[in-house]
Design a protein around this motif. Structure first.
Motif, PDB file in Angstrom:
ATOM      1  N   ARG A 121       0.833  -1.203   0.000  1.00  0.00           N
ATOM      2  CA  ARG A 121       0.000   0.000   0.000  1.00  0.00           C
ATOM      3  C   ARG A 121       0.873   1.261   0.000  1.00  0.00           C
ATOM      4  N   SER A 122       1.924   1.253   0.835  1.00  0.00           N
ATOM      5  CA  SER A 122       2.783   2.435   0.952  1.00  0.00           C
ATOM      6  C   SER A 122       3.546   2.684  -0.335  1.00  0.00           C
ATOM      7  N   LEU A 123       4.086   1.612  -0.899  1.00  0.00           N
ATOM      8  CA  LEU A 123       4.854   1.794  -2.135  1.00  0.00           C
ATOM      9  C   LEU A 123       3.933   2.264  -3.265  1.00  0.00           C
ATOM     10  N   HIS A 124       2.719   1.705  -3.257  1.00  0.00           N
ATOM     11  CA  HIS A 124       1.735   2.108  -4.265  1.00  0.00           C
ATOM     12  C   HIS A 124       1.504   3.617  -4.206  1.00  0.00           C
ATOM     13  N   GLU A 125       1.332   4.132  -2.991  1.00  0.00           N
ATOM     14  CA  GLU A 125       1.095   5.566  -2.838  1.00  0.00           C
ATOM     15  C   GLU A 125       2.341   6.362  -3.173  1.00  0.00           C
ATOM     16  N   PHE A 126       3.490   5.840  -2.733  1.00  0.00           N
ATOM     17  CA  PHE A 126       4.742   6.568  -2.938  1.00  0.00           C
ATOM     18  C   PHE A 126       5.080   6.709  -4.422  1.00  0.00           C
ATOM     19  N   ARG A 127       4.663   5.704  -5.189  1.00  0.00           N
ATOM     20  CA  ARG A 127       5.004   5.736  -6.614  1.00  0.00           C
ATOM     21  C   ARG A 127       4.357   6.914  -7.341  1.00  0.00           C
ATOM     22  N   ALA A 128       3.312   7.475  -6.739  1.00  0.00           N
ATOM     23  CA  ALA A 128       2.661   8.619  -7.381  1.00  0.00           C
ATOM     24  C   ALA A 128       3.399   9.922  -7.080  1.00  0.00           C
ATOM     25  N   GLN A 129       4.368   9.872  -6.159  1.00  0.00           N
ATOM     26  CA  GLN A 129       5.054  11.108  -5.759  1.00  0.00           C
ATOM     27  C   GLN A 129       6.234  11.407  -6.682  1.00  0.00           C
ATOM     28  N   PRO A 130       6.552  12.719  -6.805  1.00  0.00           N
ATOM     29  CA  PRO A 130       7.642  13.120  -7.720  1.00  0.00           C
ATOM     30  C   PRO A 130       8.998  12.544  -7.307  1.00  0.00           C
TER      31      PRO A 130
ATOM     32  N   ALA B 159       8.913   5.142   6.192  1.00  0.00           N
ATOM     33  CA  ALA B 159      10.166   4.503   5.777  1.00  0.00           C
ATOM     34  C   ALA B 159      10.544   4.940   4.368  1.00  0.00           C
ATOM     35  N   LEU B 160       9.544   5.040   3.514  1.00  0.00           N
ATOM     36  CA  LEU B 160       9.824   5.448   2.138  1.00  0.00           C
ATOM     37  C   LEU B 160      10.258   6.917   2.086  1.00  0.00           C
ATOM     38  N   ALA B 161       9.617   7.732   2.913  1.00  0.00           N
ATOM     39  CA  ALA B 161      10.005   9.145   2.962  1.00  0.00           C
ATOM     40  C   ALA B 161      11.464   9.264   3.419  1.00  0.00           C
ATOM     41  N   GLU B 162      11.851   8.415   4.375  1.00  0.00           N
ATOM     42  CA  GLU B 162      13.235   8.420   4.859  1.00  0.00           C
ATOM     43  C   GLU B 162      14.197   8.029   3.744  1.00  0.00           C
ATOM     44  N   ILE B 163      13.873   6.963   3.091  1.00  0.00           N
ATOM     45  CA  ILE B 163      14.806   6.414   2.116  1.00  0.00           C
ATOM     46  C   ILE B 163      14.922   7.340   0.903  1.00  0.00           C
ATOM     47  N   ALA B 164      13.900   8.158   0.701  1.00  0.00           N
ATOM     48  CA  ALA B 164      13.958   9.083  -0.432  1.00  0.00           C
ATOM     49  C   ALA B 164      15.134  10.043  -0.288  1.00  0.00           C
TER      50      ALA B 164
ATOM     51  N   GLY C   8      20.432  -2.910   0.903  1.00  0.00           N
ATOM     52  CA  GLY C   8      19.762  -3.618   1.999  1.00  0.00           C
ATOM     53  C   GLY C   8      18.661  -2.775   2.619  1.00  0.00           C
ATOM     54  N   SER C   9      18.898  -1.478   2.721  1.00  0.00           N
ATOM     55  CA  SER C   9      17.876  -0.600   3.285  1.00  0.00           C
ATOM     56  C   SER C   9      16.629  -0.579   2.396  1.00  0.00           C
ATOM     57  N   PHE C  10      16.865  -0.464   1.107  1.00  0.00           N
ATOM     58  CA  PHE C  10      15.726  -0.505   0.175  1.00  0.00           C
ATOM     59  C   PHE C  10      14.943  -1.803   0.344  1.00  0.00           C
ATOM     60  N   LYS C  11      15.708  -2.882   0.442  1.00  0.00           N
ATOM     61  CA  LYS C  11      15.055  -4.196   0.454  1.00  0.00           C
ATOM     62  C   LYS C  11      14.283  -4.463   1.736  1.00  0.00           C
ATOM     63  N   ARG C  12      14.424  -3.551   2.693  1.00  0.00           N
ATOM     64  CA  ARG C  12      13.573  -3.672   3.877  1.00  0.00           C
ATOM     65  C   ARG C  12      12.118  -3.432   3.449  1.00  0.00           C
ATOM     66  N   ILE C  13      11.963  -2.789   2.292  1.00  0.00           N
ATOM     67  CA  ILE C  13      10.606  -2.461   1.816  1.00  0.00           C
ATOM     68  C   ILE C  13      10.239  -3.250   0.547  1.00  0.00           C
ATOM     69  N   ALA C  14      11.113  -3.203  -0.431  1.00  0.00           N
ATOM     70  CA  ALA C  14      10.790  -3.843  -1.711  1.00  0.00           C
ATOM     71  C   ALA C  14      12.046  -3.991  -2.554  1.00  0.00           C
ATOM     72  N   ASP C  15      11.982  -4.848  -3.529  1.00  0.00           N
ATOM     73  CA  ASP C  15      13.041  -4.921  -4.517  1.00  0.00           C
ATOM     74  C   ASP C  15      12.675  -3.967  -5.650  1.00  0.00           C
ATOM     75  N   PHE C  16      13.249  -2.761  -5.559  1.00  0.00           N
ATOM     76  CA  PHE C  16      12.878  -1.713  -6.515  1.00  0.00           C
ATOM     77  C   PHE C  16      13.252  -2.064  -7.953  1.00  0.00           C
ATOM     78  N   SER C  17      14.170  -3.015  -8.102  1.00  0.00           N
ATOM     79  CA  SER C  17      14.599  -3.339  -9.475  1.00  0.00           C
ATOM     80  C   SER C  17      13.495  -4.056 -10.249  1.00  0.00           C
ATOM     81  N   VAL C  18      12.493  -4.574  -9.514  1.00  0.00           N
ATOM     82  CA  VAL C  18      11.399  -5.283 -10.181  1.00  0.00           C
ATOM     83  C   VAL C  18      10.377  -4.302 -10.768  1.00  0.00           C
ATOM     84  N   LEU C  19      10.419  -3.058 -10.262  1.00  0.00           N
ATOM     85  CA  LEU C  19       9.426  -2.085 -10.722  1.00  0.00           C
ATOM     86  C   LEU C  19       9.630  -1.748 -12.191  1.00  0.00           C
ATOM     87  N   VAL C  20       8.525  -1.659 -12.884  1.00  0.00           N
ATOM     88  CA  VAL C  20       8.590  -1.275 -14.295  1.00  0.00           C
ATOM     89  C   VAL C  20       8.460   0.244 -14.342  1.00  0.00           C
ATOM     90  N   ILE C  21       9.566   0.907 -14.737  1.00  0.00           N
ATOM     91  CA  ILE C  21       9.532   2.377 -14.701  1.00  0.00           C
ATOM     92  C   ILE C  21       9.362   2.933 -16.113  1.00  0.00           C
TER      93      ILE C  21
END
Lengths: 299, 697
Positions: free
Chosen positions: B572-581, B644-649, B684-697
């Motif tokens: 849910r969090s990543l879904h919302e975060f993906r809409a942010q600049p 967590a996503l706001a931090e990692i940004a 490793g910090s990213f992977k606490r949330i998701a494997d961002f490399s899987v995202l289709v950008i």
């Protein structure tokens, strides 16, 4: 609330006579009940075997149907170890079969426009027979009175000619017509009630089914009849073989009611009965085809 | 083109009573297919509609052209340079083409097509009269209608939902002499089975609705619905109540009647008093197709509304009939209730040992023993209170006990509910009774979930044992086949864990569930993997239903799908975060980290040494990570992944600077490995949330 005026309802045997007369006029052979214990009229060879193959066939009969697990010692006003089904087979299914069926209800004294008669979707399936069909339960003011089925498969075989099966639940219909809250209070004949004729039978057979049937004997009988069915199919003597299958089916029901069938065994025994029923259907059809090709043709 | 007038097409397929649930879908399909087929056949219609009942499917097309539109098509021939000689005269190629298209050679034109110049013939096909087209088109439409189950009824072998008994096909006043299922179309329809028995002749397509209205057929489903619900409310109001309009039952009645007329019935108040309200309601709704009635405070009244398919004459006989049957049914239920009251838990428990669970899994008693064992483990894993633990254990012991009672045999849909009622009657606590009832929840996808913690855990235990056992027995679902409802069970586990916010490791859950079965270790291990696979599919389905994109789901699942509420929150969090600049810089930054680590290959362990950092950009990245990582960890531990996503940004900028200024693949191996180690920490910090490399950008 004023009760609507009703003429004297038919008693149980008058109902049967009325149906007999009605269906005889529609060209049905009036068969007698089969004299081997069965759980439903569909198992009668006049249905199970005669609906196979291409020959037209019309038959009607009353079939006492035994379901040991449904027995309640004659104490429950609605449950019976043995009940009576009035069974009609029309092969092929006539176009006006629904109208014909409704006319039979009129013959039983029903004014259809005074009631609420409904054909409610209900498809029928018998895994033991490898059979299924499509149709309805017919409801009369909310009471289920008939199972109405267009057979599609029997003994695992697609049917050449589609039959309609009408199964009237005589007790329910009679209870509705006679407005009796207990099946045992039904008037069978002017001086006999359903209870006076049948209650003791219900009590004793329930006691037998639930308490006194001997599992070892029943099991041995099952095995014996099963072996016999196989042996007879080899010859082949299809009709005696089928009787043996019916015995197996009833013995299975007895064992089941007695709680004497292990879980794994249950599935297995049902599977064995089904395999034999299917074998009988196939063998019957083979004999039928062979007999046809041997019939002398006109010169 | 022939003169095309506007006319009305009427098609009525008269059937024996179709399954009520199949009628509306068939009508919708008929409208869709007819619209498409008419357009394709160049028959323009202003308005296409369908309507009907379980005995008639009706298609009406208004403003239909009486002729097809003419067809003008361009047919491509040979290339222009082959078709004409140097003098511009047609060659044999052009003559042959013109002949084959039945046009004069003079009428051929040269057109540019796909960059080449070709000879083109304009071919006109004159429209045919509509009946000539419809005679084939309409039977095809009808034959193409879908029914969940089809049947044969006569020698022609035509398949349909139920037998077709008459067909009307009219274009204004003219019969289209088509044939469907061996029946020649005509102009005769049937009225209501009992109100207006006899055939009815339709002279003109435009007279159809009036003729049916006169025959007392209520053609519109909305009108039938209004008659039923409005009529039921009015009748209930007379006795100071309101009907319980179960939506499924209302739908069934709308589609199983042609002229619905509600009728009020009553029965003895003692029957309401003697039976649990839910038993009365289920008897009325499921068995008698009647609506129950409740008073102002929601208490069931000894009355019902039945719906007759017919008029209002002799309604008293109908009422008396329904009352008689309802009374008999309720008396029957009371008989069963009393019979059950003579029984006890001990006796029912013994009977469970004689009921088969699904094939190969022993008896229901075996199942209960396993559920109880797993529930015990779950109590520990979820860390519930001692009271809840006792409730759970007792409820687990009793959860299937009602399966052998007479009432449940009669009302299978009330399993659990009856168990809860009997448990309460026999002095069990309200918590135990509730957990017994609730352990079947959710009863269907999206239905109510258990409200108590013991109920939720018992629901999970019951389903996990079912799933593990079925998979061990080789009964896992394949394709559309899932006879034991394993996918539904898996969906239930995910929904319950999510709703209750229970952190239970799915792997450990299924390890434990598999341990309740006697099987070789290897088979058990394999079964656990299969269960997890089924669970993962359900989890993905559940998240997709929430509108979360598949790559987001895959990205979060790639770093762990073992803890349901945690997974849901990350998704849910990543879904919302993906809409942010901020997302795009962060995602591309991570991709650079990811690529270089993949290139370098895994060399475990890489040791990071702060003192080896030399370049300002790498020092800056390290400093940023040192700031971000603990906060991120803390946020993640409390499942605040948006935070967590706001931090990692905050790492996006330093990562960018790092790759611009620092040469990771330094010639010095020690420096290189140290930089890779830093990147591993970042990754490793990213992977606490998701494997961002899987995202289709």
């Amino acid at each position: 609330m004023p009760m609507a005026k009703r003429t004297q309802a038919l008693n149980f045997q008058e109902m049967i006579l009325a149906l007999d007369r009605f269906w005889a006029r529609e060209g049905c052979v009036l068969e007698e009940a089969y004299d081997v214990e069965v759980g439903a009229g569909t198992l009668h060879p006049a249905t199970f075997l005669r609906t196979l193959g291409p020959q037209p066939w019309r038959v009607a009969y009353v079939q006492p149907s035994r379901r040991p697990a449904d027995g309640r010692y004659g104490e429950n006003p609605n449950r019976l170890y043995k009940h009576y089904q009035y069974q009609v087979i029309l092969k092929p299914a006539p176009d006006r079969v629904q109208a014909l069926y409704l006319a039979s209800l009129v013959r039983l004294g029903l004014r259809l426009d005074h009631h609420d008669v409904r054909f409610l979707e209900d498809d029928w399936e018998s895994p033991t027979l490898g059979a299924w069909g499509v149709g309805w339960q017919v409801f009369l003011d909310g009471q289920e009175i008939t199972q109405f089925t267009y057979f599609q498969q029997m003994g695992g075989l697609d049917l050449d000619l589609i039959s309609v099966e009408l199964t009237y639940g005589l007790e329910r219909l009679a209870m509705f017509l006679q407005r009796k809250a207990s099946v045992f209070d039904l008037t069978w004949a002017p001086d006999a009630t359903y209870g006076s004729l049948r209650r003791e039978e219900e009590r004793q057979h329930s006691a037998y089914g639930f308490e006194h049937g001997d599992p070892a004997t029943l099991r041995a009988l099952f095995e014996a009849h099963e072996a016999d069915a196989r042996r007879l199919l080899e010859i082949p003597l299809v009709l005696p073989a089928y009787d043996a299958v019916l015995k197996c089916s009833h013995l299975f029901n007895l064992l089941d009611a007695r709680g004497a069938i292990g879980v794994a065994q249950r599935v297995e025994l049902m599977g064995r009965t089904r395999a034999l029923a299917r074998a009988c259907a196939s063998a019957y059809l083979r004999q039928l085809t062979a007999a046809e090709s041997m019939e002398p043709h006109g010169e | 083109m022939a003169q095309s007038a506007r006319c009305r097409l009427l098609l009525e397929i008269g059937t024996e009573e179709l399954p009520p649930a199949a009628v509306r879908p068939a009508l919708e399909q008929l409208r869709r297919d007819a619209t498409a087929a008419l357009a394709e056949a160049r028959l323009d219609a202003e308005h296409v509609q369908t309507t009907g009942t379980l005995r008639r499917l009706v298609l009406i097309a208004d403003g239909l052209g009486s002729w097809q539109r003419d067809l003008v098509a361009q047919v491509r021939g040979p290339a222009a340079r082959i078709a004409y000689d140097a003098a511009g005269q047609p060659t044999q190629a052009a003559l042959g083409f013109a002949r084959s298209q039945r046009v004069s050679v003079e009428s051929l034109r040269v057109r540019e097509i796909e960059g080449g110049r070709y000879v083109v013939a304009e071919v006109a096909e004159a429209g045919r009269p509509a009946p000539d087209v419809l005679i084939e088109l309409l039977p095809r439409l009808v034959a193409g209608l879908f029914f969940p189950k089809t049947m044969r009824w006569a020698a022609h072998g035509f398949r349909f939902g139920r037998p077709i008994r008459w067909v009307i096909a009219l274009l204004d006043g003219r019969v289209i002499p088509l044939e469907i299922a061996g029946i020649r179309a005509g102009r005769r329809t049937a009225g209501h089975r009992f109100l207006t028995p006899g055939p009815i002749t339709i002279r003109e397509a435009s007279a159809y609705e009036d003729a049916l209205r006169q025959a007392q057929i209520v053609l519109s489903d909305e009108e039938r619905r209004a008659r039923i619900s409005g009529g039921a409310a009015e009748l209930a109001d007379r006795i100071g109540g309101r009907p319980v309009l179960d939506p499924a039952l209302l739908d069934e009645l709308v589609w199983s009647t042609e002229h619905p007329t509600p009728v009020l019935g009553t029965f003895e108040p003692t029957l309401v008093a003697a039976l649990p309200p839910v038993v009365v309601l289920v008897t009325l709704q499921h068995h008698q197709k009647c609506f129950g009635i409740v008073d102002g405070s929601g208490v069931l009244m000894p009355a019902f509304v039945a719906v007759r398919d017919g008029g209002s004459s002799h309604l008293d006989t109908v009422r008396t009939g329904h009352e008689w049957v309802v009374r008999a049914r309720l008396e029957d239920a009371r008989f069963f209730l009393e019979e059950d009251r003579r029984g006890d838990f001990e006796q029912w428990n013994q009977a469970l040992a004689r009921i088969a669970h699904i094939a190969g899994l022993g008896t229901v008693a075996d199942h209960v023993a396993r559920v109880r064992r797993l529930a015990g483990w779950l109590a520990g894993a979820a860390g519930i209170s001692e009271t809840d633990r006792r409730t759970l254990d007792r409820a687990a012991e009793l959860c299937k006990i009602d399966l052998t009672t007479s009432l449940v045999r009669e009302f299978p849909e009330l399993q659990g509910t009856i168990g809860g009622i009997y448990a309460r009657e026999r002095g069990e606590t309200a918590g135990v009774a509730a957990a017994i009832e609730e352990h079947y929840a959710p009863r269907t996808a999206g239905a109510d979930l258990p409200s108590s913690l013991p109920g939720a855990l018992l629901s999970v235990a019951d389903r996990a044992v079912l799933l593990a056992g079925a998979v061990l027995a080789g009964l896992e679902p394949s394709g559309s086949q899932d006879p034991h409802g394993l996918r539904r069970a898996a969906g239930g586990v995910t929904a319950v864990l999510r709703e209750a916010g229970l952190t239970i490791s799915l792997r450990r859950l299924f390890d434990q569930a598999a341990l309740t079965f006697d099987a070789p270790d290897e088979a058990r291990a394999q079964a656990v993997e299969t269960c997890l696979k089924i669970m993962r599919a359900r989890l993905q389905g559940m998240l997709a239903d929430d509108g979360i994109a598949y790559d987001t789901i895959n990205a979060v699942a790639a770093v762990g799908a073992d803890d349901v509420p945690d997974l849901v929150e990350r998704a849910r969090s990543l879904h919302e975060f993906r809409a942010q600049p901020a997302m795009s810089l962060l995602a591309t930054g991570y991709l650079r980290v990811h690529r270089i680590l993949v290139q370098a290959g895994a060399r475990v362990p890489r040791e990071f040494r702060e003192e080896l950092l030399a370049e300002p950009a790498e020092i800056e990245l390290y400093a940023a990570w040192c700031l971000v990582h603990p906060r991120l960890t803390e946020a993640a531990q409390s499942r605040r992944y948006s935070l967590a996503l706001a931090e990692i940004a905050a790492l996006a900028g330093p990562i960018d600077g790092f790759f611009d200024k620092v040469l990771v693949n330094a010639p010095d191996t020690v420096l290189r490995e140290n930089r890779l180690a830093l990147l591993e920490m970042v990754s490793g910090s990213f992977k606490r949330i998701a494997d961002f490399s899987v995202l289709v950008i």
